[in-house]
Design an enzyme around this catalytic site. Structure first.
Site, short mmCIF file in Angstrom:
data_model
loop_
_atom_site.label_atom_id
_atom_site.label_comp_id
_atom_site.label_asym_id
_atom_site.label_seq_id
_atom_site.Cartn_x
_atom_site.Cartn_y
_atom_site.Cartn_z
N GLU A 146 -5.25 7.74 1.89
CA GLU A 146 -4.52 8.92 1.40
C GLU A 146 -3.19 9.09 2.14
OE1 GLU A 146 -5.08 11.04 -1.19
OE2 GLU A 146 -6.50 9.42 -1.59
N GLY A 162 0.85 -1.18 0.00
CA GLY A 162 0.00 0.00 0.00
C GLY A 162 0.88 1.23 0.00
N ARG A 177 -26.73 18.18 31.09
CA ARG A 177 -26.59 17.09 32.05
C ARG A 177 -26.16 17.63 33.41
NH1 ARG A 177 -28.18 11.88 32.67
NH2 ARG A 177 -26.73 10.68 33.95
N GLN A 189 -14.52 18.84 33.26
CA GLN A 189 -15.22 18.73 31.98
C GLN A 189 -14.77 19.85 31.03
OE1 GLN A 189 -17.15 16.07 31.88
NE2 GLN A 189 -18.65 16.30 30.25
N GLN A 190 -14.57 21.05 31.56
CA GLN A 190 -14.11 22.17 30.73
C GLN A 190 -12.74 21.86 30.12
OE1 GLN A 190 -14.02 25.37 33.56
NE2 GLN A 190 -16.23 25.32 33.90
C1 LIG Z 1 -22.71 -0.80 28.54
C2 LIG Z 1 -23.23 -0.26 29.84
C3 LIG Z 1 -23.76 -1.13 30.77
C4 LIG Z 1 -24.29 -0.65 31.99
N1 LIG Z 1 -24.87 -1.53 32.86
C5 LIG Z 1 -25.49 -1.03 33.98
C6 LIG Z 1 -26.22 -1.91 34.85
O1 LIG Z 1 -26.30 -3.12 34.63
N2 LIG Z 1 -26.85 -1.37 35.91
C7 LIG Z 1 -26.81 -0.04 36.18
O2 LIG Z 1 -27.39 0.38 37.17
N3 LIG Z 1 -26.11 0.83 35.38
C8 LIG Z 1 -25.46 0.36 34.29
N4 LIG Z 1 -24.78 1.23 33.45
C9 LIG Z 1 -24.76 2.67 33.75
C10 LIG Z 1 -23.39 3.14 34.22
O3 LIG Z 1 -23.12 2.65 35.48
C11 LIG Z 1 -23.37 4.68 34.19
O4 LIG Z 1 -23.50 5.07 32.85
C12 LIG Z 1 -22.06 5.20 34.75
O5 LIG Z 1 -22.07 5.03 36.13
C13 LIG Z 1 -21.81 6.67 34.41
O6 LIG Z 1 -22.83 7.45 34.89
P1 LIG Z 1 -23.57 8.50 33.97
O7 LIG Z 1 -23.92 7.84 32.69
O8 LIG Z 1 -24.64 9.10 34.77
O9 LIG Z 1 -22.46 9.60 33.66
P2 LIG Z 1 -22.51 11.13 34.12
O10 LIG Z 1 -22.25 11.22 35.56
O11 LIG Z 1 -23.70 11.78 33.59
O12 LIG Z 1 -21.22 11.65 33.34
C14 LIG Z 1 -21.28 12.59 32.28
C15 LIG Z 1 -19.99 13.36 32.28
O13 LIG Z 1 -19.94 14.20 33.43
C16 LIG Z 1 -18.74 14.02 34.12
N5 LIG Z 1 -18.97 14.23 35.56
C17 LIG Z 1 -19.94 13.69 36.32
N6 LIG Z 1 -19.79 14.11 37.57
C18 LIG Z 1 -18.74 14.94 37.62
C19 LIG Z 1 -18.09 15.69 38.65
N7 LIG Z 1 -18.53 15.66 39.91
N8 LIG Z 1 -17.00 16.39 38.33
C20 LIG Z 1 -16.55 16.41 37.07
N9 LIG Z 1 -17.12 15.74 36.07
C21 LIG Z 1 -18.21 15.01 36.34
C22 LIG Z 1 -18.29 12.63 33.78
O14 LIG Z 1 -16.90 12.51 33.91
C23 LIG Z 1 -18.75 12.48 32.36
O15 LIG Z 1 -17.78 13.01 31.52
C24 LIG Z 1 -24.23 0.74 32.26
C25 LIG Z 1 -23.66 1.61 31.34
C26 LIG Z 1 -23.16 1.13 30.13
C27 LIG Z 1 -22.58 2.09 29.15
C1 LIG Z 2 -11.51 2.79 3.91
C2 LIG Z 2 -10.35 2.69 2.97
C3 LIG Z 2 -10.50 3.10 1.65
C4 LIG Z 2 -9.44 2.99 0.75
N1 LIG Z 2 -9.64 3.34 -0.57
C5 LIG Z 2 -8.65 3.10 -1.49
C6 LIG Z 2 -8.87 3.32 -2.88
O1 LIG Z 2 -9.94 3.74 -3.30
N2 LIG Z 2 -7.87 3.02 -3.76
C7 LIG Z 2 -6.67 2.54 -3.33
O2 LIG Z 2 -5.82 2.29 -4.16
N3 LIG Z 2 -6.42 2.32 -2.01
C8 LIG Z 2 -7.38 2.58 -1.08
N4 LIG Z 2 -7.15 2.35 0.27
C9 LIG Z 2 -5.85 1.81 0.71
C10 LIG Z 2 -5.03 2.83 1.46
O3 LIG Z 2 -4.57 3.80 0.59
C11 LIG Z 2 -3.86 2.11 2.16
O4 LIG Z 2 -4.41 1.25 3.10
C12 LIG Z 2 -2.95 3.11 2.84
O5 LIG Z 2 -2.20 3.78 1.87
C13 LIG Z 2 -1.99 2.46 3.84
O6 LIG Z 2 -1.22 1.51 3.22
P1 LIG Z 2 -1.09 0.03 3.81
O7 LIG Z 2 -2.44 -0.46 4.13
O8 LIG Z 2 -0.26 -0.73 2.87
O9 LIG Z 2 -0.29 0.24 5.16
P2 LIG Z 2 1.18 -0.33 5.50
O10 LIG Z 2 2.19 0.46 4.75
O11 LIG Z 2 1.19 -1.79 5.37
O12 LIG Z 2 1.24 0.08 7.01
C14 LIG Z 2 1.29 -0.85 8.08
C15 LIG Z 2 2.05 -0.23 9.22
O13 LIG Z 2 3.43 -0.11 8.86
C16 LIG Z 2 3.88 1.20 9.07
N5 LIG Z 2 4.90 1.54 8.09
C17 LIG Z 2 4.83 1.37 6.75
N6 LIG Z 2 5.97 1.81 6.19
C18 LIG Z 2 6.76 2.26 7.18
C19 LIG Z 2 8.07 2.84 7.23
N7 LIG Z 2 8.77 3.05 6.15
N8 LIG Z 2 8.55 3.21 8.44
C20 LIG Z 2 7.85 3.02 9.54
N9 LIG Z 2 6.62 2.46 9.55
C21 LIG Z 2 6.09 2.08 8.37
C22 LIG Z 2 2.66 2.07 8.97
O14 LIG Z 2 2.81 3.25 9.72
C23 LIG Z 2 1.59 1.17 9.56
O15 LIG Z 2 1.60 1.31 10.95
C24 LIG Z 2 -8.20 2.49 1.19
C25 LIG Z 2 -8.05 2.12 2.55
C26 LIG Z 2 -9.10 2.22 3.42
C27 LIG Z 2 -8.92 1.79 4.84
#
Ligand SMILES: Cc1cc2nc3c(=O)[nH]c(=O)nc-3n(C[C@H](O)[C@H](O)[C@H](O)COP(=O)(O)OP(=O)(O)OC[C@H]3O[C@@H](n4cnc5c(N)ncnc54)[C@H](O)[C@@H]3O)c2cc1C
Ligand SMILES: Cc1cc2nc3c(=O)[nH]c(=O)nc-3n(C[C@H](O)[C@H](O)[C@H](O)COP(=O)(O)OP(=O)(O)OC[C@H]3O[C@@H](n4cnc5c(N)ncnc54)[C@H](O)[C@@H]3O)c2cc1C
Lengths: 713, 713
Positions: free
Chosen positions: A466, A179, A347, A366-367
């Site tokens: 790209e 690539g 929120r 958060q800020q």
């Molecule tokens: C896949 C999944 C499975 C879950 N399963 C369960 C489950 O089985 N049972 C259950 O009861 N819950 C479940 N939850 C809920 C989960 O526990 C809550 O989402 C989690 O505790 C975060 O609370 P929140 O969503 O209210 O976040 P919030 O508190 O609303 O957070 C929002 C943002 O505010 C920030 N923030 C909040 N408080 C402060 C503070 N004092 N200071 C600074 N920043 C703050 C946070 O960092 C965050 O960036 C699940 C969630 C997920 C995503």
């Molecule tokens: C969604 C999508 C759409 C695309 N569309 C097109 C398209 O329309 N036409 C087309 O022709 N191609 C397309 N591509 C391909 C894309 O251009 C290549 O995937 C891209 O150029 C990266 O090349 P590669 O996959 O060979 O990566 P690689 O070169 O194999 O990279 C693998 C790893 O090796 C590292 N690496 C490579 N060389 C070096 C070096 N000299 N030194 C240090 N590290 C290195 C890289 O950083 C990377 O971590 C698409 C790819 C995606 C994901």
């Protein structure tokens, strides 16, 4: 499929109607009232008025069109693709209508205006769905441009057909095992004098073309890169070919095998495909022969003697889009940060004893998590507009007889260096913005309806295509180091046509400088954009010097060039490219926007704050180098940078919602139950969940399974 | 559904058969030969032999069982959920069989052994699919544990039924508008003396329980938290209840509304649901009454007087799982890094002129991007094992009459502080590892078949549930700051039961220290684990001091406690928690593993390298603070840290494949066309693409659309 779209853009409509005011009663209103500027004025600072009209016009059309209605359920791969393709074609009408609207009002587009318009349409479309944007971009942009770049007059018909969508093209460069290292592509095009054809052949699966977007199911023509062989067995390097690959029934032509690559992490509306040629016979006209051709007798002739240069010429045409990507990734990140900041203002969680809970945007944490990223989006959005102008200047330069080929080469090199650094840095900024936004929305941010997942999954691809981000950074540092060690460095710096390296002129003097506090209140020294830009210029010079020393040290120890380059990457060349472009973006943002007297004072004040927040946050990450290199010493610089970031973020709280209002697309495009502009988070959340098909239905299968399980309790 | 699973684990099978050798002919062999240790020995250093047998036994069973076959197409939401649930139940058999296997060989599990086993099963299952792991964890772990934690003898029947899967439970704490701030939950449970029932009621949609896993379609019982009201209208704070919510036909019981939350970013095999109560009548026995109960006359009585303490008691039971998550996220990241490193050793791109192309693992850039993350996985994997032991010690302490309640409280506080910092730091390490691994695989990494997308999407949830990462960090710093300002700091530090804060004893002396070079070759000073650990201890003390000063400064300016806490988070308290736990993890990794004489010398040598790489990479990120605070000065420390990282990564190249071999699950579980242990990347890639249903089929819809388009060319 193609329906008439009635409404047309009225170019004389007041901007207030295009960007109507937001609800005055919702929970966001309290923050909207606090801000110091007019959000609509900010929006027209970020974008040309024309661009605003175009994108909002398109978004309105999409919202009215059932084809663009958001699906409440996940589509299958096949459905997603067809629906994407239909949208690409429908969009064609919308664009035509828009243009008609434009023309009614006698607004003939300048070449620049036409390009701005195309960029705006791509972005507007991408914010709706990146698959639609990319499919359209390849059909109407990449493919015809690639043919134009390497083709000659006889290939114009392909360009015309592609631009009218009467031909569906794809770009097939990448191969399974190559690539990044394009030079090593192994697809062959051998000229057969008897048949007067090129015989395209893929030696093995590892040389199969792949990843080609639109190839999987759609394209009937491919632009391919292959090694050109003359009958004498000599290889003349990579050449471009335009190749018919499917018949009207969409069956691959004889000698062509095409497959679909299947499900991806994101962009599943796009059909990336792979393709192998089995002694496929291509008409001689298929060779894009601007840089070289084959006579009927099988002799290779080229205007460019040096094969290396021939190769560069064949790739040059494809480097422009990197600038485009800077704008696209920022547009992607803008959606995420808009969702997160609006949600944070609604929120509430915790509060001082006995008082109502506070919106989480009130918390320092958060800020400081979100605002530097918002600032980064602003900086890079403006930067990408500026980049676009530089690119345009470059394109126009070819028609300017006063600009010599040498001067153009210098311009081209600088643009290439800038784009190779800008694409990765903007891409990672966007990646981090999307991720932090997801986390900042807590649990509800994990819902699909929150709208952040798609931004991450689709946006991820921009880090790779790209040009792989990390490899691009190497190209940028190669250019910078070339300038650095060149005896004509001063001259090159002075002539830096886009100004990105002008400051290298007095690099030696810069390197001797140290940061000194000047103000009576030392904290304030870091509230000067000039101080940040100076520190950055020291950083770039310091890293240029140390990287170049590192490189020479390795060479001196007896290693070859290749090894020396590779062994001076991490912490050296890579960081160099990053700070180089951060500096340039900040420089442009300050001089062309935040300190631009054409922009009104209160807008500029806020832009300055954003410049400081983004600049200081980046400097903070580089503090280790600034200290180790002696530019900083003592506890104060580190401390004041941090204190300023915190203080500025606190001040920005009052502006944040309006900043987001100026940046966010319409609610329909944003498509998030957490980020709508009315701030009615819980209402939208309730609707989103309850309207999911099957929300209240029970699972029949589970009823069957559970029967055998339950004991009586 | 429940089938007999025939094969059983043979505990006497030689370890060579459980962990068979890898292919000797593939492209990875050249690297396998370079390594300095035996990968199998490394595997048994990372895990108990018992754990290895258990997880490999289960993986083998899964591989043989058609139910666990990887689906070549995306399942619908409903299909994904049912298939997940079936796997949970099938797994039950597998576990039973394993236990029988264990017992045949008279291997009765100790309580610790049983817990190890459960953790191993959860991890092994999660590496296959995190939805299966979490659903099972809630049914068999969380739910019964929650009931056990707050319930009394009369609730044992629920525990028993849950553990036999005769009852399907869920945990419903989170509400739509309150997650983190649990205290503010608004679901009410009002005791009605006439009916002798609790009336459960959800005042509005914002108080609906939500996110509850297994609730959407599956659960027939819920553990809920609600505010307990006595008939006199007094609120007695949050209490736990065990509540029947669905009948045998899976219809919600009268007064209960249950909905499914719909599609999420990941974990779509899990049915998160929401639930509202409309004056639902719950039998009095539903109250989990360990911390308080209501008499038939409606009087509230509690053994714990202080409502605050009562509240803490009710949440304490739920803090254990955070330790578990450290292990789970590392297991997730381990898959990603294994894929990326193996692929990097096979993928060739570029090379010195005239030589074959090099595997990209040969490039400094690729090494320095991936190896510090690999090192982080090793450090945190070992750390999580150690944490598990500390937790177990704590659990056992309640049966130890020699340990006073006060001592237990100190232990509990330290564990809480550790877990609150370890979960976020491990979670972000895992997040970054997965993302960098994706990018490191270039374009092919973006294929779904590469297997990294699911790790990102599912793994993302760990950053939020069981406590939002950023909020948890605040809890950790609160504890640390409490210790710091306490007049008994020295005493507390000395008695630090798990040793995490012992070094605070002589904090004042530490803060006076500066880094001084000692070796003749100064670079080597940073190759001493002791030097890294010392720098870290200075960092923790420095941040404790500065955060505490910041806090007091804000208080002194007249702000309340709440504000002072919030305003000393970013760059202070938050960084403090992070460096605290990085230090502790490194400390544990060094003293209990890399420098543990029970482990053979050549294994320890490699572990030491990993310790240095991870430790130095983290220090490098904190270099700004180390300089600003005066611990570092001059260019050397920064420079040598960086040079060492680069050099150590270069050395690790020879070990990396074997390190990954010791860490990765079997190929079936890894499920990646890029990361299989035979290194046959292109063969697997070809199969993955060609076997996708519809790979070579054309799109009928597109044929129709295209007809009207194509012009004759
Ligand atoms: C896949 C999944 C499975 C879950 N399963 C369960 C489950 O089985 N049972 C259950 O009861 N819950 C479940 N939850 C809920 C989960 O526990 C809550 O989402 C989690 O505790 C975060 O609370 P929140 O969503 O209210 O976040 P919030 O508190 O609303 O957070 C929002 C943002 O505010 C920030 N923030 C909040 N408080 C402060 C503070 N004092 N200071 C600074 N920043 C703050 C946070 O960092 C965050 O960036 C699940 C969630 C997920 C995503
Ligand atoms: C969604 C999508 C759409 C695309 N569309 C097109 C398209 O329309 N036409 C087309 O022709 N191609 C397309 N591509 C391909 C894309 O251009 C290549 O995937 C891209 O150029 C990266 O090349 P590669 O996959 O060979 O990566 P690689 O070169 O194999 O990279 C693998 C790893 O090796 C590292 N690496 C490579 N060389 C070096 C070096 N000299 N030194 C240090 N590290 C290195 C890289 O950083 C990377 O971590 C698409 C790819 C995606 C994901």
């Amino acid at each position: 499929m193609v329906k008439e779209i009635e409404s047309e853009i009225d170019w004389s409509e007041p901007l207030e109607n295009v960007l109507p005011d937001f609800s005055k009663s919702g929970p966001l209103d309290v923050y909207r009232k606090q801000c110091s500027f007019n959000w609509r004025e900010m929006a027209s600072t970020l974008d040309d008025e024309e661009a605003i009209r175009i994108k909002n016009g398109l978004w309105k059309k999409m919202e009215q069109d059932p084809l663009f209605a958001h699906s409440p359920v996940d589509l299958s791969l096949e459905e997603h693709r067809i629906s994407t393709l239909k949208k690409v074609f429908r969009f064609q009408d919308a664009v035509a209508t828009l243009e008609r609207g434009g023309e009614t009002l006698s607004r003939p587009y300048s070449p620049r205006g036409r390009t701005v318009k195309n960029v705006e349409i791509a972005t507007a479309l991408g914010q709706y769905d990146w698959s639609v944007c990319l499919r359209r971009g390849i059909l109407l942009g990449f493919f015809p441009n690639a043919v134009r770049g390497l083709g000659t007059e006889k290939h114009r018909k392909y360009i015309n057909a592609a631009e009218k969508l009467q031909l569906t093209g794809c770009i097939a460069m990448t191969e399974i095992s190559h690539g990044t290292n394009t030079k090593a592509f192994r697809t062959r095009a051998t000229f057969d004098t008897r048949k007067q054809k090129f015989i395209l052949h893929t030696p093995d699966f590892e040389a199969a073309k792949c990843w080609s977007a639109n190839l999987g199911k759609t394209a009937n023509y491919a632009y391919i890169l292959a090694q050109l062989y003359t009958p004498d067995g000599e290889c003349h390097g990579l050449h471009g070919f335009v190749v018919p690959i499917r018949d009207k029934q969409m069956n691959p032509l004889p000698g062509v095998t095409i497959g679909d690559m299947g499900a991806k992490i994101g962009l599943n509306g796009l059909d990336n495909g792979f393709m192998m040629f089995d002694n496929y016979e291509l008409d001689i006209e298929g060779l894009l022969d601007k840089t070289g051709t084959v006579t009927p007798e099988g002799t290779y002739i080229s205007p460019i003697k040096d094969t290396k240069k021939r190769f560069s010429a064949s790739l040059g045409v494809l480097s422009g889009p990197r600038f485009g990507i800077v704008g696209l990734v920022v547009a992607n990140a803008s959606i995420a940060i808009s969702i997160a900041i609006r949600y944070s203002a609604v929120r509430r969680q915790f509060g001082p004893d006995g008082s109502p809970e506070l919106p989480v945007i009130e918390y320092q944490m958060q800020q400081c998590r979100l605002f530097p990223l918002l600032a980064g989006c602003y900086v890079f959005k403006c930067f990408s507009r500026y980049l676009f102008d530089t690119l345009f200047e470059f394109i126009l330069s070819q028609f300017n007889p006063d600009i010599s080929a040498e001067e153009r080469a210098v311009m081209g090199a600088e643009l290439h260096g800038i784009s190779a650094a800008a694409k990765p840095v903007a891409g990672w900024l966007a990646r981090d913005t999307v991720q932090e936004s997801r986390e900042a929305c807590g649990g509800h941010g994990y819902l699909k309806a929150a709208g952040i997942g798609r931004l991450r999954d689709d946006g991820d691809s921009f880090l790779t295509f790209e040009g792989d981000n990390n490899v691009l950074l190497q190209q940028a540092s190669n250019w910078l180091l070339n300038v650095w060690v060149n005896t004509k460095r001063e001259e090159m710096a002075t002539s830096s046509p886009f100004g990105a390296i002008k400051f290298l002129k007095n690099a030696d003097a810069r390197l001797k400088k140290k940061f000194v506090f000047k103000s009576r209140e030392p904290r304030e020294d870091f509230l000067q954009p000039g101080a940040i830009l100076k520190a950055y210029k020291w950083l770039v010079c310091y890293l240029l010097k140390s990287t170049s020393e590192k490189f020479q040290g390795i060479q001196a120890s007896g290693e070859d060039n290749f090894t020396a380059k590779n062994d001076s990457q991490f912490y050296h060349a890579r960081t160099l490219s990053i700070v180089f472009v951060e500096n340039y973006a900040l420089d442009v943002f300050w001089h062309k926007f935040a300190n631009n007297e054409d922009i009104s004072w209160n807008i500029r004040l806020v832009l300055k704050k954003l410049m400081l927040i983004y600049g200081l946050s980046c400097l903070e990450r580089h503090a280790g180098i600034l200290y180790a290199g002696g530019y900083f010493s003592g506890p104060k610089p580190g401390r004041y940078i941090r204190e300023n970031i915190i203080q500025l973020c606190k001040e920005l709280k009052a502006e944040a919602i309006s900043l987001v209002d100026a940046l966010a697309p319409t609610d329909f495009i944003l498509n998030s139950c957490l980020g709508a502009s009315d701030g009615q988070v819980y209402k939208h959340l309730e609707n989103a969940m309850k309207q999911t098909p099957g929300c209240f239905e029970k699972s029949k299968d589970w009823v069957d399974i559970s029967k055998s399980l339950y004991s009586k309790l």
